[in-house]
Write a protein that holds these residues in place. Sequence first.
Motif, PDB file in Angstrom:
ATOM      1  N   ASP A  56       5.056   5.744  17.384  1.00 47.64           N
ATOM      2  CA  ASP A  56       5.816   6.213  16.453  1.00 47.64           C
ATOM      3  C   ASP A  56       5.779   5.199  15.264  1.00 47.64           C
ATOM      4  N   ASN A  57       4.865   4.131  15.406  1.00 49.45           N
ATOM      5  CA  ASN A  57       4.405   3.279  14.511  1.00 49.45           C
ATOM      6  C   ASN A  57       3.503   3.933  13.231  1.00 49.45           C
ATOM      7  N   ARG A  60       5.877   6.229  11.039  1.00 47.48           N
ATOM      8  CA  ARG A  60       6.895   5.358  10.415  1.00 47.48           C
ATOM      9  C   ARG A  60       5.973   5.002   9.244  1.00 47.48           C
ATOM     10  N   LYS A  63       5.193   7.698   6.687  1.00 47.45           N
ATOM     11  CA  LYS A  63       6.304   7.807   5.646  1.00 47.45           C
ATOM     12  C   LYS A  63       6.776   6.867   4.958  1.00 47.45           C
ATOM     13  N   ASP A  64       6.925   5.619   5.531  1.00 50.01           N
ATOM     14  CA  ASP A  64       7.412   4.455   4.675  1.00 50.01           C
ATOM     15  C   ASP A  64       6.394   4.355   3.405  1.00 50.01           C
ATOM     16  N   GLU A 243       4.571  -1.623  12.678  1.00 50.71           N
ATOM     17  CA  GLU A 243       4.232  -0.625  11.284  1.00 50.71           C
ATOM     18  C   GLU A 243       3.184  -0.999  10.538  1.00 50.71           C
TER      19      GLU A 243
END
Length: 277
Positions: A56-57, A60, A63-64, A243
């Motif tokens: 999931d890193n 994210r 997206k970020d 991330e």
Amino acid sequence: MRLVESRATLTITYVVLGIGLFTALFPIVLLVLNSLKSAQEIVQNPLALPQVIRFDNFARAWKDARFSTTFWNSAMLTALTIILVCSTGSAAAFVLARKKIKAWKVVTFYLLATTTAPIQLFLFPLYFGFAKLGLINNVFAVSLVYTAIYSPFAIMLLRTYFLAVPKEIEEAAIIDGASSWQVFTRVMLPIVSPGILTVALIIGLYSWNEFLIATTFLQRQDKLTAVVSFFLLSGQYSSDWGEIMAAALIIVLPIVVLFVFLQRRFIEGMAGGSVKG
């Protein structure tokens, strides 16, 4: 005795190459490992294997950092710079290689000076000039700055390729009725294509990773490059290192994949460019 010496030399060579390989790959391996960890695991032991793989890193980070937009900006900026540098640089290099220029030493000094001059010397005048012309947040305008910075290197490298081409080939094309433009585009460019590819790869790498100019002239959120958006992931007081590592891997991956596929042509191009100066 010679056999012992050759074996010792071979052993030393392999040891040196092994050290070089470890030095080159260790940061990449560490980046991959930490991109799959949580921030807490990285702080505790950045060298350990991930206890739980955190894919999931990457989601994210994408997206970020708004990579769907910033990747496109970086790709467009890099492509424009490569096209401009390779087209103008190859033309200038051909002229410098084929025409006898009395002031060649002056031209060489100018190219070397512009290659080594720090961009910080021109940053403020460029910014105020661009602001006056309304060119801030203009990707094409930034590609022109990159072209001015990287063209001297491209011209000097490509000139060595044109010098290595026998003049008889050019003369034969002229005898067959080819114009100067046809000689350049249809005869010379295909011959020096390995050099053009080498220049394209190097300039593409520089443009993709460039930060100072991009963050100065591209300030709107929808105009940021991938490297700038990656930098903005780091907070002032706290950072999600998992991330950030994932974002770094996403940025590095396209360049690594491209180089792996084109490494043979790149090495051939660099070797060919050192034949004649």
